[in-house]
Design a protein around this motif. Sequence first.
Motif, PDB file in Angstrom:
ATOM      1  N   GLU A 185       0.841  -1.189   0.000  1.00  0.00           N
ATOM      2  CA  GLU A 185       0.000   0.000   0.000  1.00  0.00           C
ATOM      3  C   GLU A 185       0.887   1.253   0.000  1.00  0.00           C
ATOM      4  O   GLU A 185       2.098   1.172   0.210  1.00  0.00           O
ATOM      5  CB  GLU A 185      -0.906   0.008   1.231  1.00  0.00           C
ATOM      6  N   GLU A 186       0.269   2.410  -0.218  1.00  0.00           N
ATOM      7  CA  GLU A 186       1.019   3.664  -0.154  1.00  0.00           C
ATOM      8  C   GLU A 186       1.625   3.827   1.237  1.00  0.00           C
ATOM      9  O   GLU A 186       0.960   3.598   2.251  1.00  0.00           O
ATOM     10  CB  GLU A 186       0.094   4.838  -0.462  1.00  0.00           C
ATOM     11  N   GLY A 187       2.886   4.168   1.290  1.00  0.00           N
ATOM     12  CA  GLY A 187       3.569   4.318   2.570  1.00  0.00           C
ATOM     13  C   GLY A 187       4.179   3.036   3.097  1.00  0.00           C
ATOM     14  O   GLY A 187       4.849   3.056   4.138  1.00  0.00           O
ATOM     15  N   GLN A 188       3.937   1.923   2.420  1.00  0.00           N
ATOM     16  CA  GLN A 188       4.511   0.629   2.796  1.00  0.00           C
ATOM     17  C   GLN A 188       5.626   0.250   1.841  1.00  0.00           C
ATOM     18  O   GLN A 188       5.652   0.677   0.689  1.00  0.00           O
ATOM     19  CB  GLN A 188       3.458  -0.481   2.709  1.00  0.00           C
ATOM     20  N   GLU A 189       6.541  -0.587   2.336  1.00  0.00           N
ATOM     21  CA  GLU A 189       7.487  -1.278   1.474  1.00  0.00           C
ATOM     22  C   GLU A 189       7.144  -2.765   1.513  1.00  0.00           C
ATOM     23  O   GLU A 189       6.369  -3.225   2.354  1.00  0.00           O
ATOM     24  CB  GLU A 189       8.924  -1.024   1.922  1.00  0.00           C
ATOM     25  N   ILE A 190       7.715  -3.534   0.608  1.00  0.00           N
ATOM     26  CA  ILE A 190       7.365  -4.957   0.504  1.00  0.00           C
ATOM     27  C   ILE A 190       7.704  -5.707   1.790  1.00  0.00           C
ATOM     28  O   ILE A 190       6.949  -6.586   2.232  1.00  0.00           O
ATOM     29  CB  ILE A 190       8.068  -5.590  -0.714  1.00  0.00           C
ATOM     30  N   MET A 191       8.820  -5.375   2.427  1.00  0.00           N
ATOM     31  CA  MET A 191       9.200  -6.061   3.662  1.00  0.00           C
ATOM     32  C   MET A 191       8.220  -5.799   4.800  1.00  0.00           C
ATOM     33  O   MET A 191       8.218  -6.512   5.802  1.00  0.00           O
ATOM     34  CB  MET A 191      10.609  -5.636   4.095  1.00  0.00           C
ATOM     35  N   ASP A 192       7.365  -4.778   4.652  1.00  0.00           N
ATOM     36  CA  ASP A 192       6.371  -4.481   5.697  1.00  0.00           C
ATOM     37  C   ASP A 192       5.155  -5.403   5.628  1.00  0.00           C
ATOM     38  O   ASP A 192       4.283  -5.338   6.504  1.00  0.00           O
ATOM     39  CB  ASP A 192       5.888  -3.031   5.575  1.00  0.00           C
ATOM     40  N   LEU A 193       5.073  -6.247   4.594  1.00  0.00           N
ATOM     41  CA  LEU A 193       3.885  -7.080   4.401  1.00  0.00           C
ATOM     42  C   LEU A 193       3.877  -8.331   5.275  1.00  0.00           C
ATOM     43  O   LEU A 193       2.918  -9.094   5.275  1.00  0.00           O
ATOM     44  CB  LEU A 193       3.759  -7.479   2.923  1.00  0.00           C
ATOM     45  N   ALA A 194       4.960  -8.572   6.010  1.00  0.00           N
ATOM     46  CA  ALA A 194       5.015  -9.674   6.984  1.00  0.00           C
ATOM     47  C   ALA A 194       5.992  -9.274   8.076  1.00  0.00           C
ATOM     48  O   ALA A 194       6.904  -8.475   7.840  1.00  0.00           O
ATOM     49  CB  ALA A 194       5.448 -10.982   6.324  1.00  0.00           C
ATOM     50  N   ASP A 195       5.801  -9.816   9.268  1.00  0.00           N
ATOM     51  CA  ASP A 195       6.743  -9.543  10.353  1.00  0.00           C
ATOM     52  C   ASP A 195       7.126 -10.843  11.031  1.00  0.00           C
ATOM     53  O   ASP A 195       6.729 -11.934  10.587  1.00  0.00           O
ATOM     54  CB  ASP A 195       6.174  -8.529  11.346  1.00  0.00           C
ATOM     55  N   LEU A 196       7.880 -10.742  12.110  1.00  0.00           N
ATOM     56  CA  LEU A 196       8.395 -11.957  12.756  1.00  0.00           C
ATOM     57  C   LEU A 196       7.298 -12.782  13.421  1.00  0.00           C
ATOM     58  O   LEU A 196       7.527 -13.946  13.774  1.00  0.00           O
ATOM     59  CB  LEU A 196       9.473 -11.581  13.772  1.00  0.00           C
ATOM     60  N   SER A 197       6.125 -12.210  13.589  1.00  0.00           N
ATOM     61  CA  SER A 197       5.020 -12.998  14.152  1.00  0.00           C
ATOM     62  C   SER A 197       4.305 -13.822  13.085  1.00  0.00           C
ATOM     63  O   SER A 197       3.488 -14.693  13.417  1.00  0.00           O
ATOM     64  CB  SER A 197       4.009 -12.067  14.841  1.00  0.00           C
ATOM     65  N   THR A 198       4.595 -13.547  11.818  1.00  0.00           N
ATOM     66  CA  THR A 198       3.965 -14.297  10.724  1.00  0.00           C
ATOM     67  C   THR A 198       4.656 -15.640  10.582  1.00  0.00           C
ATOM     68  O   THR A 198       5.874 -15.697  10.416  1.00  0.00           O
ATOM     69  CB  THR A 198       4.088 -13.522   9.393  1.00  0.00           C
ATOM     70  N   PRO A 199       3.918 -16.743  10.663  1.00  0.00           N
ATOM     71  CA  PRO A 199       4.574 -18.055  10.623  1.00  0.00           C
ATOM     72  C   PRO A 199       5.111 -18.392   9.241  1.00  0.00           C
ATOM     73  O   PRO A 199       4.575 -17.955   8.215  1.00  0.00           O
ATOM     74  CB  PRO A 199       3.458 -19.026  11.032  1.00  0.00           C
ATOM     75  N   LEU A 200       6.175 -19.183   9.220  1.00  0.00           N
ATOM     76  CA  LEU A 200       6.680 -19.742   7.970  1.00  0.00           C
ATOM     77  C   LEU A 200       5.666 -20.732   7.405  1.00  0.00           C
ATOM     78  O   LEU A 200       4.851 -21.285   8.142  1.00  0.00           O
ATOM     79  CB  LEU A 200       8.005 -20.468   8.219  1.00  0.00           C
ATOM     80  N   PRO A 201       5.716 -20.989   6.097  1.00  0.00           N
ATOM     81  CA  PRO A 201       4.891 -22.068   5.550  1.00  0.00           C
ATOM     82  C   PRO A 201       5.214 -23.378   6.279  1.00  0.00           C
ATOM     83  O   PRO A 201       6.366 -23.614   6.664  1.00  0.00           O
ATOM     84  CB  PRO A 201       5.325 -22.129   4.078  1.00  0.00           C
ATOM     85  N   PRO A 202       4.234 -24.249   6.479  1.00  0.00           N
ATOM     86  CA  PRO A 202       4.460 -25.457   7.278  1.00  0.00           C
ATOM     87  C   PRO A 202       5.498 -26.409   6.688  1.00  0.00           C
ATOM     88  O   PRO A 202       6.079 -27.216   7.419  1.00  0.00           O
ATOM     89  CB  PRO A 202       3.071 -26.114   7.334  1.00  0.00           C
ATOM     90  N   TRP A 203       5.746 -26.329   5.384  1.00  0.00           N
ATOM     91  CA  TRP A 203       6.697 -27.217   4.728  1.00  0.00           C
ATOM     92  C   TRP A 203       8.107 -26.630   4.676  1.00  0.00           C
ATOM     93  O   TRP A 203       9.023 -27.247   4.149  1.00  0.00           O
ATOM     94  CB  TRP A 203       6.227 -27.522   3.300  1.00  0.00           C
ATOM     95  N   PHE A 204       8.299 -25.437   5.248  1.00  0.00           N
ATOM     96  CA  PHE A 204       9.588 -24.748   5.199  1.00  0.00           C
ATOM     97  C   PHE A 204      10.082 -24.572   6.633  1.00  0.00           C
ATOM     98  O   PHE A 204       9.482 -23.844   7.423  1.00  0.00           O
ATOM     99  CB  PHE A 204       9.418 -23.391   4.515  1.00  0.00           C
ATOM    100  N   THR A 205      11.173 -25.260   6.975  1.00  0.00           N
ATOM    101  CA  THR A 205      11.631 -25.300   8.361  1.00  0.00           C
ATOM    102  C   THR A 205      12.621 -24.177   8.666  1.00  0.00           C
ATOM    103  O   THR A 205      13.165 -23.525   7.761  1.00  0.00           O
ATOM    104  CB  THR A 205      12.314 -26.641   8.666  1.00  0.00           C
ATOM    105  N   GLU A 206      12.867 -23.986   9.935  1.00  0.00           N
ATOM    106  CA  GLU A 206      13.889 -23.020  10.344  1.00  0.00           C
ATOM    107  C   GLU A 206      15.260 -23.434   9.805  1.00  0.00           C
ATOM    108  O   GLU A 206      16.086 -22.581   9.469  1.00  0.00           O
ATOM    109  CB  GLU A 206      13.931 -22.914  11.874  1.00  0.00           C
TER     110      GLU A 206
END
Length: 311
Positions: A185-206
Amino acid sequence: MAQQIEHTHLLLRGLNLHLAQVGKDELGTVVFLHGFPEIWYTWRHQMLAVAAAGYRAIAPDSRGYGLSDQPAEDVEATWEDLVADVLAILDALSIHKVFLVGKDYGAMPAYDFALRHPDRTRGVMCMGIPFSPGPFNFDTMPEGFYILRWREPDRAEADFGRHDVRRVVRTIYILFSRSDVPIAEEGQEIMDLADLSTPLPPWFTEEDLDAYAALYEKSGFRYPLQIPYRSLHRMTKHVDPKFQVPVFMVMGEKDYCFKFPGFEAAMRSGVMNTFAPNLKITYIPEGSHFVQEQFPDQINDLLLGFLKDHP
């Protein structure tokens, strides 16, 4: 798994290119070409599967990615270089003919190689990106569309630079595994669309994230942003292209790229058949942009079936 895959470097066309390899070439060789933000590791499941079936698997880090050398900053990034790199790898390893498997932007040099060098190609299987005879046009997309943002000089570097490499790769994997196109959105950058509280996909491990982050610690993102994002307008233009080898297209129906302008129409309307007479298309209903990691067993079965159908 990591112990089975061997790693080497080849000095080719002025760069040391990193190759991951496994298998004995009893039935042939399969070369895997990755996309963004991937490296050879994205093909780990497929490499072991084809090796177990009697093929040699080779997965290079594309120039400027992972453990492969970075071209000089004043050298223009071209798609023709990616095709020439594949040919140089085959010549250096004395491999006459191969199957090519491409994903995301890696599909483009896979298609181009098959068109330019049919005598060196047994077949081509691509995921996520249909064949196009010319550059893709994304000018109808909103301003916040990630490709439009990332093709701007220095914009992604500033966005990514707010975070460590691991956070950047994590965010991109989260965004690109969704079915919605990443648009800020206006005023956002792409990296702002997820943060550390957003879980990884279940098939992608740490641990998977650690593997990617470690290699991007070396390469950074400067060159990977050149190919593909800042050179899409310079994609190879083919005049009346006709594939002389079998082409297999696999598309996840939850892949956000399916919503790109013209992509679904190109696949469902039969347009690709005009370029590839021997074409097969398979849709994975729940498949995301990373379908080869999300559903490795299903993709392995499709890949092995394609290889066996074209001995």
